[in-house]
Design an enzyme around this catalytic site. Structure first.
Site, PDB file in Angstrom:
ATOM      1  N   TYR A  45       0.830  -1.238  -0.080  1.00 23.05           N
ATOM      2  CA  TYR A  45       0.097  -0.061   0.036  1.00 23.05           C
ATOM      3  C   TYR A  45       0.874   1.185   0.310  1.00 23.05           C
ATOM      4  O   TYR A  45       1.784   1.311   0.794  1.00 23.05           O
ATOM      5  CB  TYR A  45      -0.898   0.191   1.315  1.00 23.05           C
ATOM      6  CG  TYR A  45      -2.277  -0.372   1.031  1.00 23.05           C
ATOM      7  CD1 TYR A  45      -2.949   0.637   0.085  1.00 23.05           C
ATOM      8  CD2 TYR A  45      -3.106  -1.179   1.472  1.00 23.05           C
ATOM      9  CE1 TYR A  45      -4.150   0.443  -0.385  1.00 23.05           C
ATOM     10  CE2 TYR A  45      -4.389  -1.524   1.120  1.00 23.05           C
ATOM     11  CZ  TYR A  45      -5.124  -0.602   0.104  1.00 23.05           C
ATOM     12  OH  TYR A  45      -6.366  -0.721  -0.272  1.00 23.05           O
ATOM     13  N   GLU A  47      -0.561   4.747  -0.598  1.00 24.49           N
ATOM     14  CA  GLU A  47      -1.497   5.912  -0.823  1.00 24.49           C
ATOM     15  C   GLU A  47      -0.498   7.374  -0.560  1.00 24.49           C
ATOM     16  O   GLU A  47       0.026   7.386   0.310  1.00 24.49           O
ATOM     17  CB  GLU A  47      -2.826   6.173   0.127  1.00 24.49           C
ATOM     18  CG  GLU A  47      -3.839   5.056  -0.738  1.00 24.49           C
ATOM     19  CD  GLU A  47      -4.972   4.751   0.317  1.00 24.49           C
ATOM     20  OE1 GLU A  47      -4.683   4.426   1.427  1.00 24.49           O
ATOM     21  OE2 GLU A  47      -6.022   4.477  -0.108  1.00 24.49           O
ATOM     22  N   ASP A 198      -6.076  13.901 -25.005  1.00 23.74           N
ATOM     23  CA  ASP A 198      -6.141  12.360 -24.688  1.00 23.74           C
ATOM     24  C   ASP A 198      -5.254  11.957 -25.663  1.00 23.74           C
ATOM     25  O   ASP A 198      -6.080  11.483 -27.036  1.00 23.74           O
ATOM     26  CB  ASP A 198      -7.609  11.612 -24.526  1.00 23.74           C
ATOM     27  CG  ASP A 198      -7.450  10.371 -24.342  1.00 23.74           C
ATOM     28  OD1 ASP A 198      -6.625   9.745 -24.471  1.00 23.74           O
ATOM     29  OD2 ASP A 198      -8.799  10.074 -23.860  1.00 23.74           O
ATOM     30  N   THR A 224      -3.237   6.237 -21.982  1.00 22.04           N
ATOM     31  CA  THR A 224      -3.065   5.109 -21.420  1.00 22.04           C
ATOM     32  C   THR A 224      -1.485   4.677 -21.587  1.00 22.04           C
ATOM     33  O   THR A 224      -0.870   5.256 -22.642  1.00 22.04           O
ATOM     34  CB  THR A 224      -3.937   3.838 -22.240  1.00 22.04           C
ATOM     35  OG1 THR A 224      -3.732   3.978 -23.689  1.00 22.04           O
ATOM     36  CG2 THR A 224      -5.409   4.324 -21.797  1.00 22.04           C
ATOM     37  N   LYS A 227      -1.172   0.787 -25.153  1.00 20.94           N
ATOM     38  CA  LYS A 227      -1.502   0.829 -26.598  1.00 20.94           C
ATOM     39  C   LYS A 227      -0.233   0.817 -27.422  1.00 20.94           C
ATOM     40  O   LYS A 227       0.519  -0.098 -27.168  1.00 20.94           O
ATOM     41  CB  LYS A 227      -2.563   1.761 -26.910  1.00 20.94           C
ATOM     42  CG  LYS A 227      -3.769   1.701 -26.335  1.00 20.94           C
ATOM     43  CD  LYS A 227      -4.997   2.707 -26.669  1.00 20.94           C
ATOM     44  CE  LYS A 227      -6.340   2.562 -26.069  1.00 20.94           C
ATOM     45  NZ  LYS A 227      -6.353   3.290 -24.729  1.00 20.94           N
ATOM     46  N   ARG A 233      -1.299  -2.374 -18.612  1.00 15.86           N
ATOM     47  CA  ARG A 233      -2.594  -1.675 -18.843  1.00 15.86           C
ATOM     48  C   ARG A 233      -2.793  -0.663 -17.694  1.00 15.86           C
ATOM     49  O   ARG A 233      -2.396  -0.879 -16.513  1.00 15.86           O
ATOM     50  CB  ARG A 233      -3.594  -2.746 -18.402  1.00 15.86           C
ATOM     51  CG  ARG A 233      -4.753  -2.630 -18.574  1.00 15.86           C
ATOM     52  CD  ARG A 233      -6.105  -3.797 -18.855  1.00 15.86           C
ATOM     53  NE  ARG A 233      -5.421  -4.377 -20.248  1.00 15.86           N
ATOM     54  CZ  ARG A 233      -5.974  -3.779 -21.518  1.00 15.86           C
ATOM     55  NH1 ARG A 233      -6.901  -2.908 -21.255  1.00 15.86           N
ATOM     56  NH2 ARG A 233      -5.694  -4.298 -22.619  1.00 15.86           N
TER      57      ARG A 233
HETATM   58  N1  DSN Z   1     -11.013   1.238 -25.340  1.00 19.44           N
HETATM   59  C1  DSN Z   1     -10.083   1.782 -26.118  1.00 19.44           C
HETATM   60  C2  DSN Z   1     -10.020   1.470 -27.509  1.00 19.44           C
HETATM   61  O1  DSN Z   1     -10.249   0.425 -27.845  1.00 19.44           O
HETATM   62  O2  DSN Z   1      -9.827   2.445 -28.313  1.00 19.44           O
HETATM   63  C3  DSN Z   1      -9.932   3.235 -25.719  1.00 19.44           C
HETATM   64  O3  DSN Z   1      -9.607   3.077 -24.485  1.00 19.44           O
END
Ligand code: DSN
Length: 394
Positions: A45, A47, A198, A224, A227, A233
């Site tokens: 933990y 925080e 984003d 994110t 990707k 993730r």
């Molecule tokens: N769900 C994702 C996508 O497939 O583009 C975006 O976060």
């Protein structure tokens, strides 16, 4: 029960090994990233923030954080290097959605106006869809794409002047063209709005110099890490240094509890991998592969939204083929080709059916695919669609 889960993990591994993965938001992480994700750091933990973390918000709410402090600090330092930036970074968001949630609430209140792109035109659910917290908590207004599917910057300007949003958002989940962050920023400045990006889908391209950077233009940048960045993730938020305290507070204590230190360690390893020269080569190949596959579909008579691609994905408009997005997705799944149905601009079907499919090249490029491999897959998809339509018509 435990053994059953491990059996299922093996089953999923086999699927991932054997399928052709074309989901534009997925990728395959390295063994080192996996190792960190599965490490004993999950037991801790922590925080709060490391003792030396940026301005304000320092210190943890638990003892024993000496080691994880070092990991989180290193992670922040590495990601700033990846994007060559002096922006502040918060590496604690559990996902892109929580990153967006915190980013909005760092500078907005419930009911404030956000100008964004709509889901049908390629945006993400958290960019204002009525079924997401974003559409329910904020007053969303949307800019349009033009008749060819490109973001209509004149419409962005017009809507900005008309609605005076407190925040303008750029970024997408299914948009295949360059996003002009400089122009967005100019419009946001002209009305005194915050400018948020984003960059989840194109973050890897930005890191490798294959897409113009939002750094220097945006006040807040979310992403994110799983990707095109090929990490675990999770999510991250970058912001101009003057917003650091607001962003950190919006993550903890406002919207999240304990950070996932095993994932933060994996994010740090992914950043190290992004700093290797081979990463730039990888991203370049992703873009080259995407163009090659997209052009092949065009040669076979397919309609592509915006008639091409500048990044790692493109959208096939299947309207004239007679097959719906969901039919195409399900049919290809049976033939071990994985992709997802996607709405297209001026969509007439529900998002659950959709008229298009989204195709991305990041994952299979990690597996070593080159242009000729993607061209072959394009022909296989075309053949399978033809066969499906023949069967459907009898
Ligand atoms: N769900 C994702 C996508 O497939 O583009 C975006 O976060």
């Amino acid at each position: 029960m435990i053994s059953e889960i491990f059996e299922l993990i093996e089953e999923e591994k086999k699927r991932q090994d054997e399928n052709i993965e074309l989901i534009a938001s997925e990728n395959f992480v390295s063994d080192n990233v996996l190792k960190a994700c599965g490490s004993i750091l999950t037991n801790k933990y922590s925080e709060g923030y490391p003792a030396n973390h940026a301005v304000g918000n320092r210190g943890r709410y638990y003892g024993g954080c000496q080691v994880v402090d070092k990991i989180e600090e290193k992670c922040c330092e590495l990601w700033k290097k990846v994007f060559n930036t002096d922006y502040h970074v918060n590496v604690q968001p559990h996902s892109g959605s929580t990153a967006n949630f915190a980013a909005y609430f760092s500078v907005l209140n419930v009911g404030d106006t956000i100008l964004s792109m709509s889901l049908n035109n390629g945006a993400h659910l958290t960019h204002g869809s009525p079924v997401s917290f974003s559409g329910r908590l904020f007053n969303m207004v949307f800019y349009e794409v033009d008749e060819n599917g490109f973001i209509d910057m004149e419409d962005v300007k017009k809507k900005a002047l008309e609605y005076k949003p407190k925040l303008i958002l750029a970024g997408a989940s299914a948009y295949s063209r360059i996003i002009h962050f400089d122009k967005f920023s100019e419009i946001a400045k002209s009305i005194g709005a915050y400018f948020m990006v984003d960059m989840a889908h194109i973050a890897g391209l930005i890191a490798a110099g294959e897409h113009p950077t939002p750094f220097g233009y945006a006040d807040i940048i979310t992403t994110t890490t799983h990707k095109t960045l090929r990490g675990p993730r999770g999510g991250m938020i970058f912001c101009k240094p003057e917003l650091a305290k607001k962003i950190d507070s919006a993550i903890f204590p406002f919207s999240q509890g304990g950070p996932l230190q095993h994932i933060i360690a994996a994010k740090a390893i992914a950043a190290e991998e992004c700093l290797m020269p081979t990463y730039k080569e990888y991203i370049h190949q992703v873009v080259v592969n995407c163009k090659a596959m997209c052009e092949e579909f065009k040669k076979m008579g397919y309609k592509i939204i915006t008639d091409g691609t500048d990044n790692h994905l493109f959208l096939l408009d299947l309207t004239h083929k007679g097959i719906t997005g969901i039919e195409c997705q399900d049919m290809l799944d049976e033939h071990h080709i994985t992709l997802n149905k996607n709405c297209i601009p001026q969509e007439t079907r529900s998002p659950k059916v959709a008229s298009g499919v989204r195709i991305g090249t990041a994952a299979m490029t990690t597996k070593g695919y080159k242009e000729k491999d993607f061209i072959e897959v394009a022909h296989r998809i075309d053949k399978l669609i033809d066969e499906f339509m023949k069967e459907k018509s009898v």
